[in-house]
Each structure stands twice: as C-alpha cells, then as structure tokens.
Scaffold this motif. Structure first.
Motif, PDB file in Angstrom:
ATOM      1  N   ARG A  46      26.088   0.281  13.434  1.00 27.79           N
ATOM      2  CA  ARG A  46      26.160   1.883  13.338  1.00 27.79           C
ATOM      3  C   ARG A  46      27.289   2.310  14.421  1.00 27.79           C
ATOM      4  O   ARG A  46      27.575   3.562  14.300  1.00 27.79           O
ATOM      5  CB  ARG A  46      24.922   2.611  13.482  1.00 27.79           C
ATOM      6  CG  ARG A  46      24.077   2.183  12.118  1.00 27.79           C
ATOM      7  CD  ARG A  46      22.669   3.117  12.406  1.00 27.79           C
ATOM      8  NE  ARG A  46      21.921   2.702  13.501  1.00 27.79           N
ATOM      9  CZ  ARG A  46      20.967   3.453  13.850  1.00 27.79           C
ATOM     10  NH1 ARG A  46      20.239   4.392  13.199  1.00 27.79           N
ATOM     11  NH2 ARG A  46      20.139   2.890  14.971  1.00 27.79           N
ATOM     12  N   ARG A  81      17.822   1.733   5.887  1.00 33.24           N
ATOM     13  CA  ARG A  81      17.725   2.857   6.656  1.00 33.24           C
ATOM     14  C   ARG A  81      18.838   2.997   7.821  1.00 33.24           C
ATOM     15  O   ARG A  81      19.072   4.247   8.461  1.00 33.24           O
ATOM     16  CB  ARG A  81      16.348   2.973   7.662  1.00 33.24           C
ATOM     17  CG  ARG A  81      16.197   1.351   8.138  1.00 33.24           C
ATOM     18  CD  ARG A  81      14.880   1.194   8.916  1.00 33.24           C
ATOM     19  NE  ARG A  81      14.942  -0.227   9.340  1.00 33.24           N
ATOM     20  CZ  ARG A  81      13.762  -0.667   9.743  1.00 33.24           C
ATOM     21  NH1 ARG A  81      12.845   0.127  10.407  1.00 33.24           N
ATOM     22  NH2 ARG A  81      13.400  -1.906   9.993  1.00 33.24           N
ATOM     23  N   ARG A 115      21.888   2.755   6.760  1.00 37.21           N
ATOM     24  CA  ARG A 115      22.954   3.340   5.707  1.00 37.21           C
ATOM     25  C   ARG A 115      23.138   4.679   6.090  1.00 37.21           C
ATOM     26  O   ARG A 115      22.337   5.604   6.706  1.00 37.21           O
ATOM     27  CB  ARG A 115      22.788   3.293   4.162  1.00 37.21           C
ATOM     28  CG  ARG A 115      22.848   2.033   3.520  1.00 37.21           C
ATOM     29  CD  ARG A 115      22.097   2.138   2.149  1.00 37.21           C
ATOM     30  NE  ARG A 115      21.919   0.888   1.559  1.00 37.21           N
ATOM     31  CZ  ARG A 115      21.136   0.542   0.493  1.00 37.21           C
ATOM     32  NH1 ARG A 115      20.503   1.321   0.022  1.00 37.21           N
ATOM     33  NH2 ARG A 115      20.959  -0.877   0.315  1.00 37.21           N
ATOM     34  N   ARG A 116      24.352   5.497   6.064  1.00 39.30           N
ATOM     35  CA  ARG A 116      24.601   6.582   6.818  1.00 39.30           C
ATOM     36  C   ARG A 116      23.627   7.792   6.314  1.00 39.30           C
ATOM     37  O   ARG A 116      23.259   8.505   6.746  1.00 39.30           O
ATOM     38  CB  ARG A 116      26.164   7.131   6.155  1.00 39.30           C
ATOM     39  CG  ARG A 116      26.802   8.226   6.845  1.00 39.30           C
ATOM     40  CD  ARG A 116      28.255   8.417   6.498  1.00 39.30           C
ATOM     41  NE  ARG A 116      29.004   7.336   6.971  1.00 39.30           N
ATOM     42  CZ  ARG A 116      29.584   7.164   7.926  1.00 39.30           C
ATOM     43  NH1 ARG A 116      29.347   7.879   8.890  1.00 39.30           N
ATOM     44  NH2 ARG A 116      30.422   6.103   8.340  1.00 39.30           N
ATOM     45  N   TYR A 117      23.208   7.762   5.046  1.00 39.47           N
ATOM     46  CA  TYR A 117      22.098   8.666   4.576  1.00 39.47           C
ATOM     47  C   TYR A 117      20.949   8.081   4.120  1.00 39.47           C
ATOM     48  O   TYR A 117      20.289   8.460   3.179  1.00 39.47           O
ATOM     49  CB  TYR A 117      22.872   9.488   3.341  1.00 39.47           C
ATOM     50  CG  TYR A 117      24.125  10.262   3.889  1.00 39.47           C
ATOM     51  CD1 TYR A 117      24.103  11.188   4.868  1.00 39.47           C
ATOM     52  CD2 TYR A 117      25.243   9.884   3.308  1.00 39.47           C
ATOM     53  CE1 TYR A 117      25.406  11.934   5.298  1.00 39.47           C
ATOM     54  CE2 TYR A 117      26.496  10.667   3.614  1.00 39.47           C
ATOM     55  CZ  TYR A 117      26.459  11.658   4.715  1.00 39.47           C
ATOM     56  OH  TYR A 117      27.872  12.309   5.069  1.00 39.47           O
ATOM     57  N   GLY A 118      20.725   6.885   4.587  1.00 34.83           N
ATOM     58  CA  GLY A 118      19.546   6.058   4.088  1.00 34.83           C
ATOM     59  C   GLY A 118      19.349   5.615   2.746  1.00 34.83           C
ATOM     60  O   GLY A 118      20.349   5.440   2.264  1.00 34.83           O
ATOM     61  N   PHE A 150      19.238   7.523   0.313  1.00 32.09           N
ATOM     62  CA  PHE A 150      20.219   8.387  -0.366  1.00 32.09           C
ATOM     63  C   PHE A 150      21.395   8.066  -0.363  1.00 32.09           C
ATOM     64  O   PHE A 150      22.462   9.085  -1.084  1.00 32.09           O
ATOM     65  CB  PHE A 150      19.758   9.991  -0.052  1.00 32.09           C
ATOM     66  CG  PHE A 150      18.252  10.202  -0.133  1.00 32.09           C
ATOM     67  CD1 PHE A 150      17.538  10.489  -1.453  1.00 32.09           C
ATOM     68  CD2 PHE A 150      17.425  10.358   1.005  1.00 32.09           C
ATOM     69  CE1 PHE A 150      16.404  10.782  -1.728  1.00 32.09           C
ATOM     70  CE2 PHE A 150      15.966  10.729   0.639  1.00 32.09           C
ATOM     71  CZ  PHE A 150      15.596  10.836  -0.205  1.00 32.09           C
ATOM     72  N   HIS A 151      21.957   7.115   0.349  1.00 36.18           N
ATOM     73  CA  HIS A 151      23.278   6.913   0.380  1.00 36.18           C
ATOM     74  C   HIS A 151      23.750   6.414  -0.859  1.00 36.18           C
ATOM     75  O   HIS A 151      23.440   5.530  -1.471  1.00 36.18           O
ATOM     76  CB  HIS A 151      23.508   5.883   1.551  1.00 36.18           C
ATOM     77  CG  HIS A 151      25.049   5.306   1.809  1.00 36.18           C
ATOM     78  ND1 HIS A 151      25.754   6.068   2.640  1.00 36.18           N
ATOM     79  CD2 HIS A 151      25.511   4.416   1.192  1.00 36.18           C
ATOM     80  CE1 HIS A 151      26.800   5.523   2.868  1.00 36.18           C
ATOM     81  NE2 HIS A 151      26.772   4.431   1.916  1.00 36.18           N
ATOM     82  N   GLU A 152      25.178   7.037  -1.076  1.00 36.76           N
ATOM     83  CA  GLU A 152      26.043   6.525  -2.426  1.00 36.76           C
ATOM     84  C   GLU A 152      26.953   5.462  -1.787  1.00 36.76           C
ATOM     85  O   GLU A 152      27.523   5.697  -0.991  1.00 36.76           O
ATOM     86  CB  GLU A 152      26.876   7.637  -2.989  1.00 36.76           C
ATOM     87  CG  GLU A 152      25.579   8.618  -3.647  1.00 36.76           C
ATOM     88  CD  GLU A 152      26.179   9.781  -4.375  1.00 36.76           C
ATOM     89  OE1 GLU A 152      27.565   9.292  -4.489  1.00 36.76           O
ATOM     90  OE2 GLU A 152      25.584  10.704  -4.807  1.00 36.76           O
TER      91      GLU A 152
END
Length: 321
Positions: free
Chosen positions: A172, A309, A311-314, A316-318
């Motif tokens: 990250r 967790r 990922r950039r938006y957890g 909800f990350h696309e």
C-alpha cells in the motif's frame, strides 16, 4: 458431549494456537490455554461451551507455573515460538529451553501425549538460529517423551498471518516489493485450520505416536509467485525488484536497527534472510497432511477473503482493467 480429558495448550492465544484450541474444543476436549497474559485471551472461552476452555497464566521461564498449567492434564500441545527475537523472548529461551521445561514437566507428571509444533527446516546443522533452536526443541521433547508427535508446518496462512498480510500491507505504501535472491525460493503454505486438524489427529490416532509430520498445503509456489498473487488480489500493480543476497543482508541489518525503535515494524531480519535461502517445502520422503487424513485448503480458496481489506476501497473495490 464433553470428554473427561484435559489438554493443555501452551501458546494457545497466538495466531495458530487459536485454530488448535478451536479444533480440540469442537472435538469435545476440555482445553486449558496456558498463556502469559490470560486477560488478553478471553475471546477463546467462546470456542467451546461454558467452562470447556479455561485460561491459566504460565511463563516458560517459571517452572512452577508450567507445572500448574499441566496439573490434571492428559495431553499437552506446545506452540510457543517467535519469528523475531525481542528482549527476553529469544529463540533459545523459547524454542529450546522453554520447550524442554514443558516436556520434562509433562513427563514427570505422567502425561503420555505431547504434540510439539516445530517448523520445516528445523535442523541442528542449519545456519539459521531459528531453525537450530527449533531442532533443539524437538530433541528435548523426544528425549523426555519418545512417543511425542512432532508437526513441522511450512509458512502458515490465515486471517491473522504474518506473511500475506505483511506484504499486502507493505504494497500500500511502497512502489516495489523485494525479491530476495531473485524470488526463487519455494514455499508450500499450509492453512492454520489444517494445522489445528493435524494436532487433533495426533491425539485421536495411535499411529502418530513418535512420528514427525511435515505440513504443507496442496500448492508449491516460488516467493515471486506469491508476491504476484498478493498484488493481483489487492489490485495494486507494483514493481518486483530482484535483489542479490548481499543486498538483502544490508536491508535486513537496517530493518533490525529500525525495528528496535518504538512502534517501528521489522521488514525482515538477517536470520529470516538465511531461512529464505532454502526451500520451505515438504520433503519427498516425509509424512504429511495426507497421512493424517487431511486434504488441505489451498491458498487460492482462503487468502483472497482476507486480503480484500488491502484494496483501495476494501470489499467495494472495483478491479482495474
């Protein structure tokens, strides 16, 4: 239905220990968790019915506390260990001396069954102090209790692991991940839940007495393949930087110095770098999970569920194209 047997688990409040406690409790054993800080492990009580999982304070440096934790037990599991030395928590004190204290106390109290959690690569001839002290612990256990079962896991994965989580967290904030020695070292990651099942099998099956098992999952991967897997799952493209061992030693030395500061994490130690220079896979002639009747979970089935967790938006990350 609860059994009459009590199994004392040293190190039961740790990452792998929690899976061991859960497996034993599910099978009906009464579990006594011996830990230095019982007040931080109260959540273990809910892994069984009321009163099934007990907590007791014990310190391997205090023989009387070890004997108190073993009083009335019919079996013992030792998971105590550290990946990094810190203060009094040294490889020798925990892996060798502490393990000998447990085994000798158990034998002296008439306990017949012990399961020792060691590690693949444990060897008296290893250049790694971690691996040497793990081998010393094995020898101490078998000297006191020849019928003990030794379990040697490869790197262990699960929600709270220190491998996949460490590198995913690192990705990250840094533009590149290191490939020490070119990333060619091979690993055979094993699921923490399968280690718990292996401990249970060691108590349930008489053919495990006096045996050593090397625990590895269904897949073998190079270090580079694991780094690429992590980056793909968290959808954070990063450069993978091959580093010769000599440069890795410099990085490990600096990492240890920085890690000595308050609240600063240790990326890698010199001893861990030594371990990285040898494959960490189940030997061709070794007994493994299959010999204990365990199929083994794959990295692909378990790890993505807790790497999301990072990922950039957890969750909800696309995923980027």
């Amino acid at each position: 239905m609860l059994r009459d047997e009590i199994i004392t688990v040293f190190g039961g409040s740790g990452f792998v220990g929690r899976h061991v406690v859960r497996a034993l409790a599910k099978a009906g054993y009464r579990v006594r968790v011996a830990t230095r800080r019982p007040h931080l492990a109260q959540d273990l009580r809910v892994m069984g019915v009321v009163g099934q999982v007990q907590l007791v304070q014990a310190n391997l440096r205090v023989a009387a506390s070890v004997e108190r934790a073993l009083d009335g037990a019919s079996g013992v599991v030792n998971l105590v260990g550290v990946l990094n030395e810190s203060g009094r928590q040294t490889f020798s004190r925990l892996h060798a001396v502490g393990t000998a204290t447990i085994a000798q106390a158990a034998a002296g109290m008439g306990i017949e069954r012990m399961v020792q959690i060691s590690a693949i690569g444990a060897s008296a001839d290893s250049a790694s102090r971690y691996a040497r002290t793990k081998a010393e612990g094995e020898a101490a256990v078998l000297a006191a209790m020849p019928d003990a079962t030794i379990l040697r896991p490869s790197i262990v994965f699960g929600t709270e692991d220190s491998f996949f989580n460490r590198f995913a967290a690192m990705a990250r904030f840094v533009p590149a991940l290191p490939l020490f020695g070119g990333g060619k070292t091979r690993f055979q990651p094993v699921f923490a839940g399968d280690v718990g099942k292996a401990v249970l099998a060691a108590f349930e099956r008489s053919d495990t007495r006096g045996q050593t098992y090397e625990l590895g999952g269904p897949g073998v991967y190079t270090f580079e393949e694991l780094m690429r897997f992590i980056l793909d799952e968290i959808d954070r493209p990063r450069f993978l930087l091959p580093l010769p061992w000599a440069i890795g030693k410099v990085i490990a030395t600096v990492s240890e110095l920085v890690g000595a500061l308050p609240l600063m994490p240790v990326l890698i130690t010199r001893d861990q770098l030594v371990q990285l220079q040898s494959d960490n896979v189940v030997a061709d002639d070794a007994k493994g999970l299959a010999d204990l009747g365990i199929a083994g979970e794959t990295v692909e089935a378990i790890v993505p569920g807790y790497l999301e967790r990072y990922r950039r938006y957890g969750q909800f990350h696309e995923r980027q194209a």
